[in-house]
Every structure is written in C-alpha cells, then in structure tokens.
Design an enzyme around this catalytic site. Structure first.
Site, PDB file in Angstrom:
ATOM      1  N   LYS A  13       9.539  -2.706  15.908  1.00 29.03           N
ATOM      2  CA  LYS A  13       9.815  -1.527  15.078  1.00 29.03           C
ATOM      3  C   LYS A  13      10.878  -0.647  15.735  1.00 29.03           C
ATOM      4  O   LYS A  13      11.748  -0.089  15.057  1.00 29.03           O
ATOM      5  CB  LYS A  13       8.529  -0.734  14.840  1.00 29.03           C
ATOM      6  CG  LYS A  13       7.473  -1.452  14.027  1.00 29.03           C
ATOM      7  CD  LYS A  13       7.938  -1.787  12.621  1.00 29.03           C
ATOM      8  CE  LYS A  13       7.942  -0.582  11.705  1.00 29.03           C
ATOM      9  NZ  LYS A  13       8.279  -0.967  10.305  1.00 29.03           N
ATOM     10  N   TYR A  27       4.803  -5.747  18.133  1.00 26.78           N
ATOM     11  CA  TYR A  27       4.997  -4.978  16.905  1.00 26.78           C
ATOM     12  C   TYR A  27       5.703  -3.656  17.196  1.00 26.78           C
ATOM     13  O   TYR A  27       6.698  -3.311  16.549  1.00 26.78           O
ATOM     14  CB  TYR A  27       3.646  -4.713  16.227  1.00 26.78           C
ATOM     15  CG  TYR A  27       3.710  -3.674  15.136  1.00 26.78           C
ATOM     16  CD1 TYR A  27       4.371  -3.930  13.945  1.00 26.78           C
ATOM     17  CD2 TYR A  27       3.105  -2.428  15.303  1.00 26.78           C
ATOM     18  CE1 TYR A  27       4.435  -2.969  12.947  1.00 26.78           C
ATOM     19  CE2 TYR A  27       3.152  -1.472  14.310  1.00 26.78           C
ATOM     20  CZ  TYR A  27       3.819  -1.742  13.134  1.00 26.78           C
ATOM     21  OH  TYR A  27       3.880  -0.780  12.154  1.00 26.78           O
ATOM     22  N   ARG A  49     -12.621  -2.221  21.868  1.00 28.17           N
ATOM     23  CA  ARG A  49     -11.644  -3.298  21.746  1.00 28.17           C
ATOM     24  C   ARG A  49     -10.605  -3.162  22.852  1.00 28.17           C
ATOM     25  O   ARG A  49     -10.069  -2.070  23.079  1.00 28.17           O
ATOM     26  CB  ARG A  49     -10.973  -3.248  20.372  1.00 28.17           C
ATOM     27  CG  ARG A  49     -11.918  -3.596  19.244  1.00 28.17           C
ATOM     28  CD  ARG A  49     -11.263  -3.493  17.901  1.00 28.17           C
ATOM     29  NE  ARG A  49     -10.833  -2.133  17.619  1.00 28.17           N
ATOM     30  CZ  ARG A  49     -10.535  -1.699  16.391  1.00 28.17           C
ATOM     31  NH1 ARG A  49     -10.601  -2.507  15.365  1.00 28.17           N
ATOM     32  NH2 ARG A  49     -10.151  -0.449  16.206  1.00 28.17           N
ATOM     33  N   PHE A 109       0.821  -1.213   0.000  1.00 30.65           N
ATOM     34  CA  PHE A 109       0.000   0.000   0.000  1.00 30.65           C
ATOM     35  C   PHE A 109       0.856   1.264   0.000  1.00 30.65           C
ATOM     36  O   PHE A 109       0.841   2.043  -0.963  1.00 30.65           O
ATOM     37  CB  PHE A 109      -0.946  -0.039   1.201  1.00 30.65           C
ATOM     38  CG  PHE A 109      -1.523   1.285   1.607  1.00 30.65           C
ATOM     39  CD1 PHE A 109      -2.134   2.116   0.684  1.00 30.65           C
ATOM     40  CD2 PHE A 109      -1.447   1.711   2.934  1.00 30.65           C
ATOM     41  CE1 PHE A 109      -2.657   3.349   1.063  1.00 30.65           C
ATOM     42  CE2 PHE A 109      -1.979   2.923   3.324  1.00 30.65           C
ATOM     43  CZ  PHE A 109      -2.581   3.746   2.392  1.00 30.65           C
ATOM     44  N   ILE A 110       1.623   1.469   1.042  1.00 33.19           N
ATOM     45  CA  ILE A 110       2.465   2.666   1.100  1.00 33.19           C
ATOM     46  C   ILE A 110       3.579   2.577   0.069  1.00 33.19           C
ATOM     47  O   ILE A 110       3.885   3.550  -0.631  1.00 33.19           O
ATOM     48  CB  ILE A 110       3.049   2.853   2.510  1.00 33.19           C
ATOM     49  CG1 ILE A 110       1.930   3.074   3.538  1.00 33.19           C
ATOM     50  CG2 ILE A 110       4.019   4.033   2.549  1.00 33.19           C
ATOM     51  CD1 ILE A 110       2.418   3.154   4.981  1.00 33.19           C
ATOM     52  N   ALA A 151       7.596  -5.007   6.163  1.00 34.65           N
ATOM     53  CA  ALA A 151       7.407  -5.246   7.599  1.00 34.65           C
ATOM     54  C   ALA A 151       6.225  -6.160   7.835  1.00 34.65           C
ATOM     55  O   ALA A 151       5.348  -6.315   6.971  1.00 34.65           O
ATOM     56  CB  ALA A 151       7.175  -3.921   8.335  1.00 34.65           C
ATOM     57  N   ASN A 209      -1.228   7.365  11.471  1.00 33.14           N
ATOM     58  CA  ASN A 209      -2.200   6.451  10.871  1.00 33.14           C
ATOM     59  C   ASN A 209      -2.376   6.780   9.390  1.00 33.14           C
ATOM     60  O   ASN A 209      -3.097   7.715   9.031  1.00 33.14           O
ATOM     61  CB  ASN A 209      -3.531   6.550  11.604  1.00 33.14           C
ATOM     62  CG  ASN A 209      -3.412   6.101  13.053  1.00 33.14           C
ATOM     63  OD1 ASN A 209      -2.839   6.803  13.881  1.00 33.14           O
ATOM     64  ND2 ASN A 209      -3.935   4.934  13.363  1.00 33.14           N
TER      65      ASN A 209
END
Length: 308
Positions: free
Chosen positions: A145, A141, A265, A12-13, A75, A170
């Site tokens: 990173k 995660y 959540r 995507f990116i 990643a 985001n």
C-alpha cells in the site's frame, strides 16, 4: 458534470462511495473484477466493467469513459493473505496501481484519489498516529500500500497528475465482510445474528480507530476537489477497545451474551488511533457518525438481504 471512475466500486467501501458520488450529481463508472465485490451492490444504470486492474483491458475503459478523476479503491486488502502470498499482494496493489496510473496518464486523468491504509505505519511509536509517523509496515500488505503511494507521487511529479492519499483507519458498516481491517465488527454482527456469543482474541483491551463507511465516502467525495498533494488520515481520532466495541454491539442488538475470550493472535498491534486533524483542515471534512450510531445501523443492516 464531473466524470469519475471508481476501481473496486462494487466492494464494501466502493459501493458506498459510488452511492455518495451519485447523490452529489457526479457521473460515475465502475471497474471491479468481483473477486470480493458484488454487482448487486451497484444501482442500475451505472456503467460497469468486470475487469481486473492488472490487465491491459483496463486501458479500453479509460478510453471509453475518459474520467477526470479516478478513485482507486481496488486492492488485495487482507493482511494475512499478504503473508502467505506476497507476490499476489504485490501484483494487485503495486502492479495494479501502476496500471491504473499509466492508463490515467494516457487518458488525461487530472486527479487520482488513492485509498491507502493505516497498515503502512505498523506498530505505533506514539499515539495518536499522525501523517508524519515513521512508515514501518508489519506485513507485505502494508508495504504494498505504501509502495503504491510512492508511485502516485512519482506520477504527480513526472506528469502533473494530482494525487490525494487517504490512509483509512478501521472502516466498518453495512455490507462489510469479515476480511477487511474493520472486519471484527462484521464478525461480531454475524455471530450475534445467529445468537452466538462474540469471540474476543486476547483480553479485549486492544484499541482501534473505528470509522463508519459513510464518513469515509464523504471524505472521498471531498477529495475530488480538495487536498491535492496531501496524505491524510481518515479516522475518528478516537480509540475504542475491542471490549467496549463488543459491549456497544450487544446493546445495539439488544442481547445479553457473555463474550468468549480466546488466545491473542500473533502480530496483533496493541493500540492504534489516527489523528484526523490534517484531513479536517485540508478537506473541510469531519466524521459525523459516533460509534453507537454506526454500530446500530450496521447491525440492523445485517438483518437485511445483502446487508453483510
């Protein structure tokens, strides 16, 4: 002409970064194992290697392409998966990054631009979060990173490879799936395209810093020649509630659908917004897209083949 290797360039990116690099006259090659990326995201003629960054085969790509700069985007980027399989997360994000750095060292790479994440900060102690904020990740995660950042600085000190760390807020935009940190936009778009009401977890008051993918790509391009040795938040510096995000997307879609509210959540951060002042100064960059414009373009792309 600068030679740049983009890991994760079919994602995507990554695909947006590749397109922006090509438009700036840069020679680009791409490595991607296509676990989440798609070959069709790349224009014809771009040298492409379907290789996992954790494997020894990566060294041959560096030997053939001889990049001056590596843009490291590949990643494991799904925080919930890191909770269920932290070993896999560490293999990709830590061991994979070390392999990229080691291949780059042997091939004479001058600079590595590393896409990190706001997840390294964890639950904010203050807002907006700047680059001096304590590192307190809430998931493997976020930990992996940050570990990759540390390895990059170690290689800079030992071998003189210039490092630039971009901690992304985001990210959203055309071509996104629902897995990444800005995935709520993709989820909303998909439901609206099907005529289904958007689902909001919690009361919708939780806030995030949503940045359009084209602005991220522009920051990456600026990082090819600026920002050496810097850790930089790539963000809008503006907090948007999920409730307001939903409202703006409904406007973009021209639909009147009442959102469905579901249970919160566990582990979700209540508020997050990143300061981008250091990036503005170091990269001579600033985000160009406001949220309504970015959401209109994103929603329109979801109606096109391959748009999401």
């Amino acid at each position: 002409m600068m030679r740049v290797l983009v890991t994760g360039g079919a994602g995507f990116i990554g695909s947006h970064v590749v397109a922006t690099l090509l438009s700036s006259g840069t020679a680009v090659a791409v490595v991607d194992n296509l676990s989440t990326g798609c070959r069709e995201n790349l224009p014809p003629g771009v040298p492409f290697y379907q290789i996992d960054i954790t494997t020894p085969a990566l060294a041959e790509v560096f030997h053939v392409e001889r990049p001056e700069v590596v843009v490291h985007l590949a990643a494991q980027a799904v925080a919930p998966r890191s909770l269920t399989d932290p070993c896999f997360d560490a293999t990709v994000n830590i061991t994979g990054t070390v392999n990229v750095l080691e291949c780059g060292r042997k091939a004479g790479v001058r600079r590595v631009v590393y896409a990190s994440s706001a997840a390294v900060y964890g639950d904010p102690a203050y807002l907006p979060v700047d680059e001096n904020h304590p590192i307190r990740p809430l998931s493997p995660y976020g930990a992996s990173k940050y570990a990759a950042e540390v390895y990059l600085w170690t290689y800079q000190r030992l071998y003189g490879i210039e490092g630039v760390v971009l901690r992304l807020a985001n990210v959203y935009g055309p071509g996104q799936d629902s897995a990444g940190e800005g995935g709520v936009v993709a989820i909303f778009c998909r439901r609206l395209r099907r005529g289904e009401p958007p689902e909001i977890h919690g009361d919708g008051g939780q806030t995030r810093d949503f940045i359009y993918v084209a602005d991220v790509a522009a920051a990456v391009v600026a990082s090819l020649t600026r920002g050496a040795g810097e850790v930089l938040n790539i963000s809008t510096g503006r907090a948007t509630s999920v409730h307001d995000l939903c409202r703006l997307l409904l406007q973009a879609a021209g639909k009147e659908l009442a959102p469905v509210y579901k249970a919160s959540r566990p582990g979700d951060i209540r508020h997050s917004v990143l300061s981008n002042e250091r990036a503005k100064e170091a990269l001579l960059w600033a985000p160009r897209y406001d949220l309504p414009t970015g959401l209109r373009e994103t929603y329109a792309a979801f109606g096109a083949p391959g748009g999401g």
